[in-house]
Enzyme design. Sequence first.
Site, mmCIF file in Angstrom:
data_model
loop_
_atom_site.group_PDB
_atom_site.id
_atom_site.type_symbol
_atom_site.label_atom_id
_atom_site.label_comp_id
_atom_site.label_asym_id
_atom_site.label_seq_id
_atom_site.Cartn_x
_atom_site.Cartn_y
_atom_site.Cartn_z
ATOM 1 N N LYS A 22 7.094 21.088 -11.726
ATOM 2 C CA LYS A 22 6.859 20.019 -12.702
ATOM 3 C C LYS A 22 6.094 18.867 -12.058
ATOM 4 C CE LYS A 22 10.317 16.852 -13.160
ATOM 5 N NZ LYS A 22 9.798 15.490 -12.974
ATOM 6 N N ASN A 23 6.475 18.485 -10.839
ATOM 7 C CA ASN A 23 5.859 17.316 -10.195
ATOM 8 C C ASN A 23 4.430 17.574 -9.719
ATOM 9 O OD1 ASN A 23 8.140 15.904 -10.714
ATOM 10 N ND2 ASN A 23 8.817 15.698 -8.590
ATOM 11 N N ARG A 96 8.910 8.434 -16.479
ATOM 12 C CA ARG A 96 8.183 7.450 -15.677
ATOM 13 C C ARG A 96 6.829 7.973 -15.195
ATOM 14 N NH1 ARG A 96 10.176 3.469 -12.980
ATOM 15 N NH2 ARG A 96 8.774 4.129 -11.324
ATOM 16 N N CYS A 120 15.596 2.405 -14.312
ATOM 17 C CA CYS A 120 16.044 3.769 -14.574
ATOM 18 C C CYS A 120 17.300 4.013 -13.770
ATOM 19 C CB CYS A 120 14.961 4.792 -14.284
ATOM 20 S SG CYS A 120 14.757 5.188 -12.572
ATOM 21 N N ARG A 125 12.744 1.261 -9.088
ATOM 22 C CA ARG A 125 11.501 2.049 -9.135
ATOM 23 C C ARG A 125 10.306 1.275 -9.694
ATOM 24 N NH1 ARG A 125 12.690 8.216 -10.806
ATOM 25 N NH2 ARG A 125 10.820 8.607 -9.611
ATOM 26 N N PRO A 126 9.845 0.266 -8.948
ATOM 27 C CA PRO A 126 8.692 -0.507 -9.430
ATOM 28 C C PRO A 126 7.393 0.303 -9.359
ATOM 29 C CG PRO A 126 9.290 -1.178 -7.209
ATOM 30 C CD PRO A 126 10.322 -0.170 -7.643
ATOM 31 N N LEU A 129 2.760 -0.919 -6.492
ATOM 32 C CA LEU A 129 1.726 -0.367 -5.600
ATOM 33 C C LEU A 129 0.614 0.324 -6.384
ATOM 34 C CD1 LEU A 129 4.095 0.961 -2.816
ATOM 35 C CD2 LEU A 129 2.714 -1.122 -2.776
ATOM 36 N N ASP A 309 15.078 14.520 -3.820
ATOM 37 C CA ASP A 309 15.362 15.326 -5.012
ATOM 38 C C ASP A 309 16.320 16.487 -4.723
ATOM 39 O OD1 ASP A 309 13.812 13.694 -6.552
ATOM 40 O OD2 ASP A 309 12.126 15.069 -6.767
ATOM 41 N N ILE A 331 15.344 6.758 0.142
ATOM 42 C CA ILE A 331 14.191 6.608 -0.762
ATOM 43 C C ILE A 331 14.541 5.744 -1.982
ATOM 44 C CG2 ILE A 331 12.388 7.835 -2.071
ATOM 45 C CD1 ILE A 331 12.333 8.529 0.918
ATOM 46 N N ARG A 401 14.633 18.331 -18.547
ATOM 47 C CA ARG A 401 13.382 17.662 -18.196
ATOM 48 C C ARG A 401 12.652 18.400 -17.077
ATOM 49 N NH1 ARG A 401 13.655 11.715 -16.498
ATOM 50 N NH2 ARG A 401 11.511 12.344 -16.145
HETATM 51 C C1 UD1 Z 1 8.111 11.096 -7.160
HETATM 52 C C2 UD1 Z 1 8.724 12.323 -7.830
HETATM 53 C C3 UD1 Z 1 10.252 12.219 -7.810
HETATM 54 C C4 UD1 Z 1 10.749 11.995 -6.382
HETATM 55 C C5 UD1 Z 1 10.015 10.832 -5.722
HETATM 56 C C6 UD1 Z 1 10.360 10.693 -4.257
HETATM 57 C C7 UD1 Z 1 7.025 12.889 -9.453
HETATM 58 C C8 UD1 Z 1 6.624 12.946 -10.892
HETATM 59 N N1 UD1 Z 1 8.235 12.358 -9.206
HETATM 60 O O1 UD1 Z 1 8.497 9.969 -7.924
HETATM 61 O O2 UD1 Z 1 10.784 13.430 -8.330
HETATM 62 O O3 UD1 Z 1 12.130 11.700 -6.403
HETATM 63 O O4 UD1 Z 1 8.601 11.007 -5.825
HETATM 64 O O5 UD1 Z 1 10.075 11.847 -3.570
HETATM 65 O O6 UD1 Z 1 6.305 13.344 -8.592
HETATM 66 N N2 UD1 Z 1 7.910 2.283 -4.843
HETATM 67 C C9 UD1 Z 1 7.583 0.937 -4.822
HETATM 68 N N3 UD1 Z 1 6.467 0.540 -5.513
HETATM 69 C C10 UD1 Z 1 5.669 1.412 -6.198
HETATM 70 C C11 UD1 Z 1 6.001 2.774 -6.183
HETATM 71 C C12 UD1 Z 1 7.131 3.192 -5.501
HETATM 72 O O7 UD1 Z 1 8.272 0.127 -4.230
HETATM 73 O O8 UD1 Z 1 4.682 0.994 -6.792
HETATM 74 C C13 UD1 Z 1 9.116 2.744 -4.120
HETATM 75 C C14 UD1 Z 1 10.155 3.346 -5.066
HETATM 76 O O9 UD1 Z 1 10.966 2.349 -5.635
HETATM 77 C C15 UD1 Z 1 10.920 4.245 -4.127
HETATM 78 C C16 UD1 Z 1 9.831 4.745 -3.163
HETATM 79 O O10 UD1 Z 1 8.752 3.834 -3.304
HETATM 80 O O11 UD1 Z 1 11.871 3.511 -3.413
HETATM 81 C C17 UD1 Z 1 9.334 6.138 -3.434
HETATM 82 O O12 UD1 Z 1 8.993 6.272 -4.806
HETATM 83 P P1 UD1 Z 1 7.774 7.175 -5.303
HETATM 84 O O13 UD1 Z 1 7.350 8.109 -4.219
HETATM 85 O O14 UD1 Z 1 6.740 6.303 -5.914
HETATM 86 O O15 UD1 Z 1 8.464 8.010 -6.448
HETATM 87 P P2 UD1 Z 1 7.742 8.575 -7.715
HETATM 88 O O16 UD1 Z 1 6.315 8.841 -7.382
HETATM 89 O O17 UD1 Z 1 8.066 7.750 -8.912
#
Ligand code: UD1
Length: 422
Positions: A22-23, A96, A120, A125-126, A129, A309, A331, A401
Amino acid sequence: MDKFLITGGHPLEGRVPISGAKNAALPAMAAALLTQKRVILRNVPRVRDIGTMRSLLDELGVDSSVTHEEHGNRVEIEARRLLNPMAPYELVKQMRASILVLGPLVARFGQARVSLPGGCAIGARPVNLHIKGLEKLGASIHIEHGYIEARAEHLKGSVFTFDVVSVTGTENLMMAAALSDGETVLENAAREPEVVNLADLLIKMGARIEGAGSDEIRIQGVSELGGTEHTIIPDRIEAGTFLVAAAITGGHLVLDGVNSAHLTAVINKLTEAGAQITEAGPDKLEASAGHEIRAVDVTTREYPGFATDMQAQYMALMTQAEGSSLITETIFENRFLHALELTRMGADITVNGRRAVVRGRTSLSGAKVQASDLRASASLVLAGLAAQGETLIDRVYHIDRGYERIEEKLSRLGAKIHRVFE
Ligand code: UD1
Protein backbone atom coordinates in the site's frame (compact mmCIF):
# COMPACT_ATOMS: atom_id res chain seq x y z
CA MET A 1 -19.04 -1.04 11.99
CA ASP A 2 -17.54 -4.43 11.12
CA LYS A 3 -15.88 -6.53 13.79
CA PHE A 4 -13.65 -9.62 13.76
CA LEU A 5 -14.56 -12.58 15.90
CA ILE A 6 -11.54 -14.79 16.51
CA THR A 7 -11.36 -18.09 18.36
CA GLY A 8 -7.73 -18.50 19.32
CA GLY A 9 -5.45 -21.47 19.83
CA HIS A 10 -5.14 -22.83 16.27
CA PRO A 11 -1.63 -23.03 14.77
CA LEU A 12 -1.51 -21.57 11.25
CA GLU A 13 -0.34 -23.87 8.45
CA GLY A 14 0.00 -23.34 4.71
CA ARG A 15 0.96 -20.90 1.98
CA VAL A 16 -0.03 -17.28 1.93
CA PRO A 17 0.33 -14.84 -0.99
CA ILE A 18 1.72 -11.43 -0.03
CA SER A 19 0.03 -8.43 -1.66
CA GLY A 20 1.56 -5.31 -3.16
CA ALA A 21 2.65 -2.60 -0.76
CA LYS A 22 0.00 0.00 0.00
CA ASN A 23 2.75 2.47 0.95
CA ALA A 24 4.36 2.05 -2.47
CA ALA A 25 1.08 2.10 -4.43
CA LEU A 26 -0.18 5.38 -2.90
CA PRO A 27 2.80 7.55 -3.99
CA ALA A 28 2.79 5.78 -7.38
CA MET A 29 -0.85 6.83 -7.89
CA ALA A 30 0.03 10.41 -6.91
CA ALA A 31 2.96 10.34 -9.36
CA ALA A 32 0.50 9.76 -12.22
CA LEU A 33 -0.57 13.40 -11.71
CA LEU A 34 2.81 14.48 -13.07
CA THR A 35 1.92 13.51 -16.65
CA GLN A 36 -1.00 13.76 -19.05
CA LYS A 37 -0.12 10.29 -20.37
CA ARG A 38 -1.46 7.01 -19.05
CA VAL A 39 0.28 5.37 -16.08
CA ILE A 40 -0.47 1.69 -15.51
CA LEU A 41 0.25 0.20 -12.09
CA ARG A 42 0.24 -3.54 -11.39
CA ASN A 43 0.12 -5.55 -8.15
CA VAL A 44 -1.86 -2.79 -6.45
CA PRO A 45 -3.34 -4.17 -3.21
CA ARG A 46 -7.12 -4.37 -2.76
CA VAL A 47 -7.24 -2.24 0.37
CA ARG A 48 -9.37 0.69 1.44
CA ASP A 49 -6.62 3.37 1.25
CA ILE A 50 -6.29 2.70 -2.49
CA GLY A 51 -10.03 3.37 -2.85
CA THR A 52 -9.56 6.61 -0.89
CA MET A 53 -6.74 7.68 -3.22
CA ARG A 54 -8.99 6.93 -6.23
CA SER A 55 -11.73 9.07 -4.69
CA LEU A 56 -9.18 11.83 -4.28
CA LEU A 57 -8.10 11.55 -7.94
CA ASP A 58 -11.78 11.62 -8.88
CA GLU A 59 -12.23 14.80 -6.82
CA LEU A 60 -9.36 16.36 -8.79
CA GLY A 61 -11.12 15.41 -12.04
CA VAL A 62 -8.64 12.67 -12.94
CA ASP A 63 -9.84 9.39 -14.48
CA SER A 64 -8.71 6.07 -13.06
CA SER A 65 -9.90 2.52 -13.62
CA VAL A 66 -9.26 -0.77 -11.85
CA THR A 67 -9.03 -4.28 -13.32
CA HIS A 68 -8.77 -7.45 -11.28
CA GLU A 69 -5.62 -9.46 -12.12
CA GLU A 70 -4.16 -12.65 -10.72
CA HIS A 71 -1.63 -10.70 -8.62
CA GLY A 72 -3.46 -7.70 -7.24
CA ASN A 73 -5.24 -5.01 -9.18
CA ARG A 74 -4.17 -3.18 -12.30
CA VAL A 75 -4.85 0.53 -11.89
CA GLU A 76 -4.80 2.88 -14.87
CA ILE A 77 -4.61 6.62 -14.36
CA GLU A 78 -4.71 9.30 -17.02
CA ALA A 79 -4.39 12.84 -15.69
CA ARG A 80 -5.09 14.69 -18.94
CA ARG A 81 -6.49 17.70 -17.16
CA LEU A 82 -7.30 18.91 -13.70
CA LEU A 83 -10.73 20.21 -12.76
CA ASN A 84 -10.06 21.21 -9.22
CA PRO A 85 -6.65 21.23 -7.45
CA MET A 86 -8.19 20.50 -4.06
CA ALA A 87 -7.76 17.61 -1.63
CA PRO A 88 -10.73 18.09 0.75
CA TYR A 89 -10.62 17.58 4.51
CA GLU A 90 -13.16 14.74 4.29
CA LEU A 91 -10.65 12.60 2.37
CA VAL A 92 -7.42 13.79 4.00
CA LYS A 93 -8.76 13.03 7.47
CA GLN A 94 -9.42 9.44 6.36
CA MET A 95 -5.93 9.05 4.96
CA ARG A 96 -2.94 11.26 5.76
CA ALA A 97 -1.07 9.98 2.69
CA SER A 98 -3.43 12.25 0.67
CA ILE A 99 -0.70 14.85 1.28
CA LEU A 100 1.21 13.03 -1.50
CA VAL A 101 -0.76 14.92 -4.16
CA LEU A 102 0.63 18.28 -2.96
CA GLY A 103 4.02 18.08 -4.69
CA PRO A 104 2.75 16.72 -8.03
CA LEU A 105 -0.12 19.26 -8.21
CA VAL A 106 2.14 22.26 -7.61
CA ALA A 107 4.82 20.97 -9.98
CA ARG A 108 2.48 20.21 -12.90
CA PHE A 109 -0.41 22.64 -12.47
CA GLY A 110 1.21 25.45 -10.45
CA GLN A 111 -1.35 25.28 -7.66
CA ALA A 112 -2.77 23.05 -4.96
CA ARG A 113 -5.20 23.29 -2.08
CA VAL A 114 -4.70 20.38 0.31
CA SER A 115 -6.33 20.08 3.70
CA LEU A 116 -4.02 19.86 6.71
CA PRO A 117 -4.36 16.35 8.13
CA GLY A 118 -4.78 17.35 11.77
CA GLY A 119 -4.08 15.01 14.66
CA CYS A 120 -4.16 11.25 14.42
CA ALA A 121 -4.19 8.38 16.86
CA ILE A 122 -0.44 7.74 16.76
CA GLY A 123 0.74 11.29 17.38
CA ALA A 124 0.87 14.82 16.03
CA ARG A 125 2.43 13.83 12.65
CA PRO A 126 3.05 17.31 11.24
CA VAL A 127 3.63 18.03 7.53
CA ASN A 128 5.93 21.04 8.10
CA LEU A 129 8.78 19.42 6.16
CA HIS A 130 6.62 18.86 3.07
CA ILE A 131 5.77 22.58 3.20
CA LYS A 132 9.32 23.81 3.94
CA GLY A 133 10.74 21.65 1.17
CA LEU A 134 8.26 22.93 -1.44
CA GLU A 135 8.98 26.51 -0.34
CA LYS A 136 12.67 25.77 -0.87
CA LEU A 137 11.77 24.79 -4.45
CA GLY A 138 10.12 28.21 -4.86
CA ALA A 139 6.45 27.54 -4.07
CA SER A 140 4.59 30.19 -2.11
CA ILE A 141 2.53 28.56 0.60
CA HIS A 142 -0.10 29.89 3.03
CA ILE A 143 -2.24 28.09 5.53
CA GLU A 144 -5.84 29.30 5.34
CA HIS A 145 -9.01 27.82 6.80
CA GLY A 146 -7.19 24.56 7.59
CA TYR A 147 -5.89 24.22 4.04
CA ILE A 148 -2.38 24.38 2.58
CA GLU A 149 -2.66 26.84 -0.31
CA ALA A 150 0.35 26.43 -2.59
CA ARG A 151 1.26 28.28 -5.79
CA ALA A 152 4.28 28.35 -8.08
CA GLU A 153 4.90 29.60 -11.60
CA HIS A 154 7.91 27.34 -11.99
CA LEU A 155 9.55 25.28 -9.31
CA LYS A 156 13.33 25.66 -9.21
CA GLY A 157 15.78 22.99 -8.08
CA SER A 158 17.46 23.54 -4.72
CA VAL A 159 19.18 21.76 -1.84
CA PHE A 160 16.85 20.69 0.96
CA THR A 161 17.90 18.95 4.16
CA PHE A 162 15.22 17.10 6.12
CA ASP A 163 15.49 17.83 9.91
CA VAL A 164 13.72 14.53 10.50
CA VAL A 165 13.67 11.60 8.07
CA SER A 166 10.23 11.58 6.44
CA VAL A 167 9.03 8.91 4.02
CA THR A 168 6.13 10.75 2.37
CA GLY A 169 8.07 14.03 2.72
CA THR A 170 10.91 12.57 0.63
CA GLU A 171 8.39 11.17 -1.89
CA ASN A 172 6.52 14.48 -2.22
CA LEU A 173 9.67 16.48 -2.86
CA MET A 174 11.15 13.89 -5.22
CA MET A 175 7.97 14.08 -7.34
CA ALA A 176 7.93 17.91 -7.30
CA ALA A 177 11.64 18.14 -8.11
CA ALA A 178 11.23 15.78 -11.07
CA LEU A 179 9.34 18.57 -12.91
CA SER A 180 11.37 21.53 -11.57
CA ASP A 181 14.01 23.60 -13.36
CA GLY A 182 17.57 22.46 -12.61
CA GLU A 183 19.01 20.20 -9.92
CA THR A 184 17.52 19.32 -6.53
CA VAL A 185 19.45 17.57 -3.80
CA LEU A 186 17.46 15.98 -0.97
CA GLU A 187 19.67 15.43 2.07
CA ASN A 188 18.79 13.18 5.01
CA ALA A 189 16.25 11.56 2.67
CA ALA A 190 14.25 8.44 3.61
CA ARG A 191 15.82 5.18 2.35
CA GLU A 192 12.67 3.02 2.47
CA PRO A 193 12.10 0.51 -0.39
CA GLU A 194 8.85 2.38 -1.16
CA VAL A 195 10.92 5.51 -1.96
CA VAL A 196 13.07 3.42 -4.31
CA ASN A 197 9.97 1.92 -5.97
CA LEU A 198 8.65 5.45 -6.58
CA ALA A 199 12.00 6.60 -7.99
CA ASP A 200 11.97 3.59 -10.36
CA LEU A 201 8.51 4.58 -11.59
CA LEU A 202 9.51 8.24 -12.05
CA ILE A 203 12.65 7.21 -13.96
CA LYS A 204 10.48 5.10 -16.30
CA MET A 205 8.31 8.20 -16.79
CA GLY A 206 11.42 10.09 -17.90
CA ALA A 207 12.66 11.62 -14.64
CA ARG A 208 16.39 11.88 -13.91
CA ILE A 209 16.97 10.64 -10.37
CA GLU A 210 20.06 9.21 -8.70
CA GLY A 211 20.67 7.98 -5.19
CA ALA A 212 17.19 6.71 -4.20
CA GLY A 213 17.76 4.21 -1.41
CA SER A 214 20.58 6.33 0.04
CA ASP A 215 20.19 9.40 2.25
CA GLU A 216 21.08 11.77 -0.59
CA ILE A 217 18.86 11.87 -3.67
CA ARG A 218 19.79 13.99 -6.70
CA ILE A 219 17.12 14.96 -9.18
CA GLN A 220 17.72 16.79 -12.48
CA GLY A 221 14.39 18.36 -13.34
CA VAL A 222 12.83 17.76 -16.78
CA SER A 223 10.08 19.77 -18.49
CA GLU A 224 7.71 16.88 -19.14
CA LEU A 225 7.11 13.31 -18.00
CA GLY A 226 5.45 10.50 -19.93
CA GLY A 227 3.35 7.41 -19.33
CA THR A 228 4.60 3.96 -18.35
CA GLU A 229 3.78 0.62 -16.75
CA HIS A 230 5.06 -0.26 -13.31
CA THR A 231 4.79 -3.07 -10.76
CA ILE A 232 4.32 -2.31 -7.07
CA ILE A 233 6.77 -4.05 -4.69
CA PRO A 234 5.53 -6.65 -2.17
CA ASP A 235 4.23 -5.36 1.14
CA ARG A 236 7.02 -5.91 3.67
CA ILE A 237 4.75 -5.05 6.60
CA GLU A 238 2.06 -7.55 5.59
CA ALA A 239 4.84 -10.14 5.16
CA GLY A 240 6.28 -9.29 8.60
CA THR A 241 2.81 -9.61 10.13
CA PHE A 242 2.46 -13.16 8.73
CA LEU A 243 5.95 -14.06 9.99
CA VAL A 244 4.79 -13.07 13.48
CA ALA A 245 1.52 -14.99 12.92
CA ALA A 246 3.53 -18.19 12.30
CA ALA A 247 5.62 -17.63 15.44
CA ILE A 248 2.81 -16.59 17.79
CA THR A 249 0.51 -19.51 16.89
CA GLY A 250 3.27 -22.14 16.84
CA GLY A 251 2.48 -22.72 13.18
CA HIS A 252 4.34 -23.16 9.90
CA LEU A 253 3.83 -20.82 6.93
CA VAL A 254 5.26 -20.26 3.48
CA LEU A 255 4.98 -16.65 2.32
CA ASP A 256 4.76 -16.29 -1.48
CA GLY A 257 5.76 -13.18 -3.40
CA VAL A 258 8.00 -11.49 -0.83
CA ASN A 259 11.22 -9.53 -1.15
CA SER A 260 13.23 -10.84 1.80
CA ALA A 261 15.92 -8.17 1.32
CA HIS A 262 13.33 -5.61 2.52
CA LEU A 263 12.70 -7.67 5.66
CA THR A 264 16.24 -8.08 7.01
CA ALA A 265 15.71 -6.21 10.29
CA VAL A 266 12.44 -8.03 11.02
CA ILE A 267 13.83 -11.47 10.09
CA ASN A 268 16.92 -10.88 12.27
CA LYS A 269 14.84 -9.80 15.25
CA LEU A 270 12.32 -12.64 14.98
CA THR A 271 15.15 -15.16 14.57
CA GLU A 272 16.88 -13.76 17.66
CA ALA A 273 13.55 -14.23 19.46
CA GLY A 274 13.54 -17.91 18.49
CA ALA A 275 11.46 -18.08 15.29
CA GLN A 276 12.80 -20.16 12.42
CA ILE A 277 12.79 -18.27 9.15
CA THR A 278 14.44 -19.48 5.96
CA GLU A 279 14.40 -18.52 2.29
CA ALA A 280 12.42 -21.15 0.42
CA GLY A 281 12.95 -19.75 -3.08
CA PRO A 282 13.68 -16.43 -4.78
CA ASP A 283 10.49 -14.78 -3.51
CA LYS A 284 9.45 -17.18 -0.73
CA LEU A 285 10.02 -17.29 2.99
CA GLU A 286 9.27 -20.20 5.28
CA ALA A 287 8.52 -19.44 8.91
CA SER A 288 7.77 -21.53 11.96
CA ALA A 289 7.89 -21.14 15.70
CA GLY A 290 11.04 -22.53 17.28
CA HIS A 291 11.03 -24.38 20.61
CA GLU A 292 10.20 -21.27 22.60
CA ILE A 293 9.90 -17.55 22.02
CA ARG A 294 12.56 -15.53 23.87
CA ALA A 295 12.22 -11.93 25.05
CA VAL A 296 14.38 -9.63 22.91
CA ASP A 297 14.44 -5.83 23.10
CA VAL A 298 13.70 -3.77 20.02
CA THR A 299 14.02 -0.12 19.01
CA THR A 300 12.15 1.19 15.98
CA ARG A 301 14.23 3.07 13.41
CA GLU A 302 13.98 4.38 9.89
CA TYR A 303 14.78 1.84 7.16
CA PRO A 304 16.93 -0.26 7.16
CA GLY A 305 16.16 -0.42 10.90
CA PHE A 306 13.20 -2.19 12.52
CA ALA A 307 10.04 -0.55 11.11
CA THR A 308 7.68 1.32 13.43
CA ASP A 309 4.90 -0.33 11.37
CA MET A 310 5.98 -3.72 12.85
CA GLN A 311 6.23 -2.56 16.46
CA ALA A 312 2.66 -3.39 17.51
CA GLN A 313 2.79 -6.90 16.01
CA TYR A 314 6.16 -7.52 17.69
CA MET A 315 4.68 -6.44 21.02
CA ALA A 316 1.93 -9.05 20.65
CA LEU A 317 4.63 -11.68 20.10
CA MET A 318 6.62 -10.54 23.13
CA THR A 319 3.62 -11.23 25.39
CA GLN A 320 4.28 -14.89 24.49
CA ALA A 321 8.06 -14.74 25.10
CA GLU A 322 9.91 -16.05 28.13
CA GLY A 323 11.24 -13.02 30.05
CA SER A 324 10.97 -9.24 29.85
CA SER A 325 11.53 -7.16 26.74
CA LEU A 326 11.93 -3.43 26.28
CA ILE A 327 10.27 -1.92 23.21
CA THR A 328 11.40 1.60 22.32
CA GLU A 329 9.43 3.63 19.76
CA THR A 330 11.57 6.40 18.27
CA ILE A 331 9.50 7.38 15.21
CA PHE A 332 6.08 8.31 16.64
CA GLU A 333 5.39 9.71 20.09
CA ASN A 334 2.10 8.00 20.84
CA ARG A 335 2.20 4.61 19.23
CA PHE A 336 1.41 2.28 22.13
CA LEU A 337 -2.39 2.41 22.13
CA HIS A 338 -2.48 -1.35 21.44
CA ALA A 339 -0.62 -1.97 24.74
CA LEU A 340 -3.73 -1.13 26.77
CA GLU A 341 -5.91 -3.43 24.69
CA LEU A 342 -3.33 -6.24 24.94
CA THR A 343 -3.35 -5.73 28.71
CA ARG A 344 -7.13 -6.28 28.67
CA MET A 345 -6.37 -9.68 27.14
CA GLY A 346 -4.03 -10.55 30.01
CA ALA A 347 -0.68 -9.13 28.85
CA ASP A 348 1.64 -7.53 31.40
CA ILE A 349 2.87 -4.32 29.78
CA THR A 350 4.04 -1.06 31.35
CA VAL A 351 4.27 1.98 29.11
CA ASN A 352 6.42 4.94 30.02
CA GLY A 353 6.59 7.58 27.29
CA ARG A 354 8.27 6.04 24.27
CA ARG A 355 9.22 2.83 26.10
CA ALA A 356 7.18 -0.23 26.90
CA VAL A 357 8.23 -3.16 29.05
CA VAL A 358 6.50 -6.44 28.21
CA ARG A 359 6.74 -9.16 30.86
CA GLY A 360 6.21 -12.65 29.46
CA ARG A 361 5.06 -15.17 29.14
CA THR A 362 1.43 -14.38 29.99
CA SER A 363 -1.42 -16.53 28.82
CA LEU A 364 -3.81 -14.37 26.83
CA SER A 365 -7.55 -14.75 27.10
CA GLY A 366 -10.05 -13.58 24.53
CA ALA A 367 -11.77 -10.26 25.23
CA LYS A 368 -13.66 -7.44 23.53
CA VAL A 369 -11.04 -5.01 22.26
CA GLN A 370 -10.93 -1.97 20.04
CA ALA A 371 -8.57 -1.24 17.14
CA SER A 372 -7.08 2.26 17.22
CA ASP A 373 -4.95 2.35 14.08
CA LEU A 374 -3.88 0.13 11.22
CA ARG A 375 -0.93 -1.69 12.77
CA ALA A 376 -2.47 -1.73 16.27
CA SER A 377 -5.38 -3.70 14.81
CA ALA A 378 -2.94 -6.22 13.32
CA SER A 379 -1.42 -6.77 16.77
CA LEU A 380 -4.88 -7.43 18.24
CA VAL A 381 -5.61 -9.98 15.51
CA LEU A 382 -2.31 -11.73 16.29
CA ALA A 383 -3.05 -11.69 20.03
CA GLY A 384 -6.55 -13.04 19.32
CA LEU A 385 -5.06 -15.94 17.31
CA ALA A 386 -2.85 -16.84 20.30
CA ALA A 387 -5.48 -16.30 23.02
CA GLN A 388 -7.72 -18.82 24.73
CA GLY A 389 -11.37 -18.33 23.79
CA GLU A 390 -13.07 -15.63 21.77
CA THR A 391 -11.75 -12.18 20.93
CA LEU A 392 -14.06 -9.58 19.39
CA ILE A 393 -12.19 -6.74 17.70
CA ASP A 394 -14.15 -3.57 17.06
CA ARG A 395 -13.36 -0.92 14.42
CA VAL A 396 -11.66 -3.27 11.98
CA TYR A 397 -12.03 -0.62 9.27
CA HIS A 398 -8.56 0.38 10.45
CA ILE A 399 -7.18 -3.00 9.34
CA ASP A 400 -9.08 -2.86 6.03
CA ARG A 401 -7.14 0.32 5.22
CA GLY A 402 -3.93 -1.63 4.72
CA TYR A 403 -4.42 -5.43 4.82
CA GLU A 404 -5.99 -7.19 1.85
CA ARG A 405 -8.79 -9.51 3.04
CA ILE A 406 -6.78 -10.52 6.09
CA GLU A 407 -9.58 -12.67 7.52
CA GLU A 408 -9.77 -14.69 4.26
CA LYS A 409 -6.00 -15.16 4.12
CA LEU A 410 -5.94 -16.25 7.79
CA SER A 411 -8.98 -18.55 7.44
CA ARG A 412 -7.25 -20.44 4.61
CA LEU A 413 -4.35 -21.04 7.00
CA GLY A 414 -6.63 -22.61 9.61
CA ALA A 415 -7.46 -19.58 11.75
CA LYS A 416 -10.95 -19.31 13.19
CA ILE A 417 -11.74 -15.73 12.25
CA HIS A 418 -15.00 -14.24 10.98
CA ARG A 419 -16.09 -10.81 9.98
CA VAL A 420 -19.20 -9.77 11.84
CA PHE A 421 -21.20 -7.21 9.86
CA GLU A 422 -23.13 -4.59 11.80
C1 UD1 B 1 5.12 6.73 6.36
C2 UD1 B 1 4.27 5.48 6.19
C3 UD1 B 1 3.83 4.95 7.56
C4 UD1 B 1 5.05 4.74 8.46
C5 UD1 B 1 5.92 5.99 8.49
C6 UD1 B 1 7.22 5.76 9.23
C7 UD1 B 1 3.21 5.89 4.05
C8 UD1 B 1 1.96 6.21 3.30
N1 UD1 B 1 3.10 5.85 5.39
O1 UD1 B 1 4.30 7.71 6.97
O2 UD1 B 1 3.15 3.72 7.36
O3 UD1 B 1 4.62 4.45 9.77
O4 UD1 B 1 6.25 6.42 7.17
O5 UD1 B 1 7.94 4.73 8.67
O6 UD1 B 1 4.24 5.64 3.46
N2 UD1 B 1 7.59 14.43 10.57
C9 UD1 B 1 7.74 15.77 10.87
N3 UD1 B 1 7.43 16.68 9.89
C10 UD1 B 1 6.99 16.32 8.65
C11 UD1 B 1 6.87 14.95 8.36
C12 UD1 B 1 7.18 14.02 9.33
O7 UD1 B 1 8.12 16.14 11.96
O8 UD1 B 1 6.73 17.18 7.82
C13 UD1 B 1 7.91 13.42 11.60
C14 UD1 B 1 6.68 12.60 11.99
O9 UD1 B 1 5.92 13.25 12.97
C15 UD1 B 1 7.33 11.34 12.52
C16 UD1 B 1 8.56 11.18 11.61
O10 UD1 B 1 8.77 12.46 11.03
O11 UD1 B 1 7.74 11.51 13.84
C17 UD1 B 1 8.42 10.16 10.51
O12 UD1 B 1 7.21 10.38 9.80
P1 UD1 B 1 7.08 10.13 8.23
O13 UD1 B 1 8.22 9.30 7.75
O14 UD1 B 1 6.83 11.43 7.55
O15 UD1 B 1 5.76 9.27 8.17
P2 UD1 B 1 4.76 9.24 6.97
O16 UD1 B 1 5.50 9.52 5.71
O17 UD1 B 1 3.54 10.03 7.29
